[in-house]
Design a protein around this motif. Sequence first.
Motif, PDB file in Angstrom:
ATOM      1  N   PHE A  35       0.865  -1.174   0.000  1.00  0.00           N
ATOM      2  CA  PHE A  35       0.000   0.000   0.000  1.00  0.00           C
ATOM      3  C   PHE A  35       0.902   1.225   0.000  1.00  0.00           C
ATOM      4  O   PHE A  35       1.951   1.218   0.642  1.00  0.00           O
ATOM      5  CB  PHE A  35      -0.906   0.022   1.239  1.00  0.00           C
ATOM      6  CG  PHE A  35      -1.906  -1.098   1.283  1.00  0.00           C
ATOM      7  CD1 PHE A  35      -3.138  -0.973   0.656  1.00  0.00           C
ATOM      8  CD2 PHE A  35      -1.609  -2.291   1.928  1.00  0.00           C
ATOM      9  CE1 PHE A  35      -4.063  -2.005   0.684  1.00  0.00           C
ATOM     10  CE2 PHE A  35      -2.525  -3.336   1.958  1.00  0.00           C
ATOM     11  CZ  PHE A  35      -3.753  -3.191   1.339  1.00  0.00           C
ATOM     12  N   THR A  57      -6.308   2.125  -6.042  1.00  0.00           N
ATOM     13  CA  THR A  57      -6.974   2.192  -4.748  1.00  0.00           C
ATOM     14  C   THR A  57      -8.456   1.869  -4.884  1.00  0.00           C
ATOM     15  O   THR A  57      -9.006   1.837  -5.988  1.00  0.00           O
ATOM     16  CB  THR A  57      -6.835   3.599  -4.134  1.00  0.00           C
ATOM     17  OG1 THR A  57      -7.659   4.515  -4.884  1.00  0.00           O
ATOM     18  CG2 THR A  57      -5.391   4.078  -4.147  1.00  0.00           C
ATOM     19  N   SER A  58      -9.103   1.682  -3.756  1.00  0.00           N
ATOM     20  CA  SER A  58     -10.525   1.354  -3.733  1.00  0.00           C
ATOM     21  C   SER A  58     -11.409   2.538  -4.099  1.00  0.00           C
ATOM     22  O   SER A  58     -12.564   2.372  -4.472  1.00  0.00           O
ATOM     23  CB  SER A  58     -10.915   0.859  -2.340  1.00  0.00           C
ATOM     24  OG  SER A  58     -10.594   1.837  -1.353  1.00  0.00           O
ATOM     25  N   THR A  59     -10.864   3.751  -4.010  1.00  0.00           N
ATOM     26  CA  THR A  59     -11.647   4.954  -4.293  1.00  0.00           C
ATOM     27  C   THR A  59     -11.386   5.532  -5.666  1.00  0.00           C
ATOM     28  O   THR A  59     -12.128   6.403  -6.129  1.00  0.00           O
ATOM     29  CB  THR A  59     -11.336   6.046  -3.249  1.00  0.00           C
ATOM     30  OG1 THR A  59      -9.945   6.401  -3.358  1.00  0.00           O
ATOM     31  CG2 THR A  59     -11.644   5.580  -1.840  1.00  0.00           C
ATOM     32  N   TYR A  64      -7.583   6.922   0.369  1.00  0.00           N
ATOM     33  CA  TYR A  64      -8.420   5.726   0.386  1.00  0.00           C
ATOM     34  C   TYR A  64      -8.371   5.100   1.771  1.00  0.00           C
ATOM     35  O   TYR A  64      -7.671   5.587   2.677  1.00  0.00           O
ATOM     36  CB  TYR A  64      -7.945   4.732  -0.671  1.00  0.00           C
ATOM     37  CG  TYR A  64      -6.514   4.259  -0.503  1.00  0.00           C
ATOM     38  CD1 TYR A  64      -6.216   3.016   0.061  1.00  0.00           C
ATOM     39  CD2 TYR A  64      -5.443   5.055  -0.911  1.00  0.00           C
ATOM     40  CE1 TYR A  64      -4.917   2.585   0.220  1.00  0.00           C
ATOM     41  CE2 TYR A  64      -4.130   4.618  -0.764  1.00  0.00           C
ATOM     42  CZ  TYR A  64      -3.869   3.394  -0.192  1.00  0.00           C
ATOM     43  OH  TYR A  64      -2.579   2.970  -0.041  1.00  0.00           O
ATOM     44  N   THR A  65      -9.084   4.001   1.944  1.00  0.00           N
ATOM     45  CA  THR A  65      -9.072   3.263   3.203  1.00  0.00           C
ATOM     46  C   THR A  65      -8.884   1.779   2.910  1.00  0.00           C
ATOM     47  O   THR A  65      -9.137   1.307   1.805  1.00  0.00           O
ATOM     48  CB  THR A  65     -10.383   3.443   3.996  1.00  0.00           C
ATOM     49  OG1 THR A  65     -11.464   2.862   3.258  1.00  0.00           O
ATOM     50  CG2 THR A  65     -10.673   4.915   4.254  1.00  0.00           C
ATOM     51  N   PHE A  66      -8.444   1.035   3.915  1.00  0.00           N
ATOM     52  CA  PHE A  66      -8.462  -0.417   3.825  1.00  0.00           C
ATOM     53  C   PHE A  66      -8.500  -0.998   5.240  1.00  0.00           C
ATOM     54  O   PHE A  66      -8.135  -0.327   6.213  1.00  0.00           O
ATOM     55  CB  PHE A  66      -7.262  -0.959   3.030  1.00  0.00           C
ATOM     56  CG  PHE A  66      -5.914  -0.754   3.662  1.00  0.00           C
ATOM     57  CD1 PHE A  66      -5.349  -1.744   4.453  1.00  0.00           C
ATOM     58  CD2 PHE A  66      -5.195   0.410   3.435  1.00  0.00           C
ATOM     59  CE1 PHE A  66      -4.090  -1.563   5.029  1.00  0.00           C
ATOM     60  CE2 PHE A  66      -3.934   0.593   3.988  1.00  0.00           C
ATOM     61  CZ  PHE A  66      -3.381  -0.402   4.788  1.00  0.00           C
ATOM     62  N   ARG A  67      -8.968  -2.228   5.327  1.00  0.00           N
ATOM     63  CA  ARG A  67      -9.080  -2.932   6.597  1.00  0.00           C
ATOM     64  C   ARG A  67      -8.104  -4.090   6.604  1.00  0.00           C
ATOM     65  O   ARG A  67      -8.032  -4.858   5.638  1.00  0.00           O
ATOM     66  CB  ARG A  67     -10.518  -3.433   6.788  1.00  0.00           C
ATOM     67  CG  ARG A  67     -10.793  -4.180   8.096  1.00  0.00           C
ATOM     68  CD  ARG A  67     -10.902  -3.213   9.260  1.00  0.00           C
ATOM     69  NE  ARG A  67     -11.196  -3.931  10.497  1.00  0.00           N
ATOM     70  CZ  ARG A  67     -12.400  -4.000  11.052  1.00  0.00           C
ATOM     71  NH1 ARG A  67     -13.441  -3.410  10.455  1.00  0.00           N
ATOM     72  NH2 ARG A  67     -12.583  -4.640  12.189  1.00  0.00           N
ATOM     73  N   GLN A  68      -7.352  -4.247   7.682  1.00  0.00           N
ATOM     74  CA  GLN A  68      -6.443  -5.375   7.836  1.00  0.00           C
ATOM     75  C   GLN A  68      -6.616  -5.903   9.253  1.00  0.00           C
ATOM     76  O   GLN A  68      -6.191  -5.264  10.211  1.00  0.00           O
ATOM     77  CB  GLN A  68      -4.986  -4.954   7.584  1.00  0.00           C
ATOM     78  CG  GLN A  68      -3.982  -6.094   7.678  1.00  0.00           C
ATOM     79  CD  GLN A  68      -4.094  -7.065   6.535  1.00  0.00           C
ATOM     80  OE1 GLN A  68      -4.563  -6.715   5.457  1.00  0.00           O
ATOM     81  NE2 GLN A  68      -3.696  -8.308   6.760  1.00  0.00           N
ATOM     82  N   TYR A  72      -8.352  -0.426  10.994  1.00  0.00           N
ATOM     83  CA  TYR A  72      -8.908   0.329   9.864  1.00  0.00           C
ATOM     84  C   TYR A  72      -7.911   1.433   9.535  1.00  0.00           C
ATOM     85  O   TYR A  72      -7.566   2.255  10.395  1.00  0.00           O
ATOM     86  CB  TYR A  72     -10.257   0.918  10.265  1.00  0.00           C
ATOM     87  CG  TYR A  72     -11.060   1.502   9.120  1.00  0.00           C
ATOM     88  CD1 TYR A  72     -12.009   0.740   8.459  1.00  0.00           C
ATOM     89  CD2 TYR A  72     -10.872   2.821   8.707  1.00  0.00           C
ATOM     90  CE1 TYR A  72     -12.767   1.258   7.418  1.00  0.00           C
ATOM     91  CE2 TYR A  72     -11.612   3.356   7.671  1.00  0.00           C
ATOM     92  CZ  TYR A  72     -12.556   2.576   7.033  1.00  0.00           C
ATOM     93  OH  TYR A  72     -13.292   3.113   6.011  1.00  0.00           O
ATOM     94  N   THR A 109     -15.871   9.614   5.698  1.00  0.00           N
ATOM     95  CA  THR A 109     -15.211   8.353   6.025  1.00  0.00           C
ATOM     96  C   THR A 109     -15.221   8.078   7.523  1.00  0.00           C
ATOM     97  O   THR A 109     -15.545   6.969   7.963  1.00  0.00           O
ATOM     98  CB  THR A 109     -13.762   8.364   5.503  1.00  0.00           C
ATOM     99  OG1 THR A 109     -13.780   8.454   4.076  1.00  0.00           O
ATOM    100  CG2 THR A 109     -13.004   7.119   5.917  1.00  0.00           C
TER     101      THR A 109
END
Length: 215
Positions: A35, A57-59, A64-68, A72, A109
């Motif tokens: 990332f 990215t997701s956006t 952007y954001t992501f979860r792992q 968050y 967000t």
Amino acid sequence: FNGDMLTSMESEKQLFEGYLNSAAELLTPAGIPIFATRGNHENRGSFSPSFLDYFPTSTGEVYYTFRQGPAYFVVLDCGEDKPDSDIEYGGLGAYDAYREEEAAWLRETVASEEFRNASARIVLLHIPLGNGTWHGNIHLEELFLPILNDADIDVMLSGHTHRYSFHPANDKVRFPVLVNDNASLLKCDVGDGKITARIYGPEGTVRHSHEFPLK
């Protein structure tokens, strides 16, 4: 990667020879995803508009954001550190308006259920908040701090200064800010009600260690 991986982006060859070839060699066999946070230097150079081609990215934006696991991550884009009128940008810079759009996205967000229900909230931003006097620093603080200060952030991870520093939460920035230098590795473990951050030097030994209790 938390920004300023290159002085400027000039070609695909430079991008891969600069660090992506090494990253693939080290990380891919271990199944570690990549990332990227864009630093102000990745905004420079004729190849800079291609950033998202290599770090999608997701956006569809650089923020952007992501979860792992339980964490968050909110990845923010700093833009440039100089005013849009600076001679370096030749009249092509519009980072103030860009950051205003980003701030509107950030407000939505941190109000989302996914963000609010996460047990750990980590923000990545190349330029650290609360520790600079340049135009970009000040504008980021004006836009982002009112939002982040009310979002129960556990820690912000930054770069930009190319040297290590740690800034505990205070009245201005109500969350800790950990700044990594340009020759070290930052590892974070999330669990047991805390975030444990360790910074390793090139020799592989721990130079700095911090613990952040989850809110």
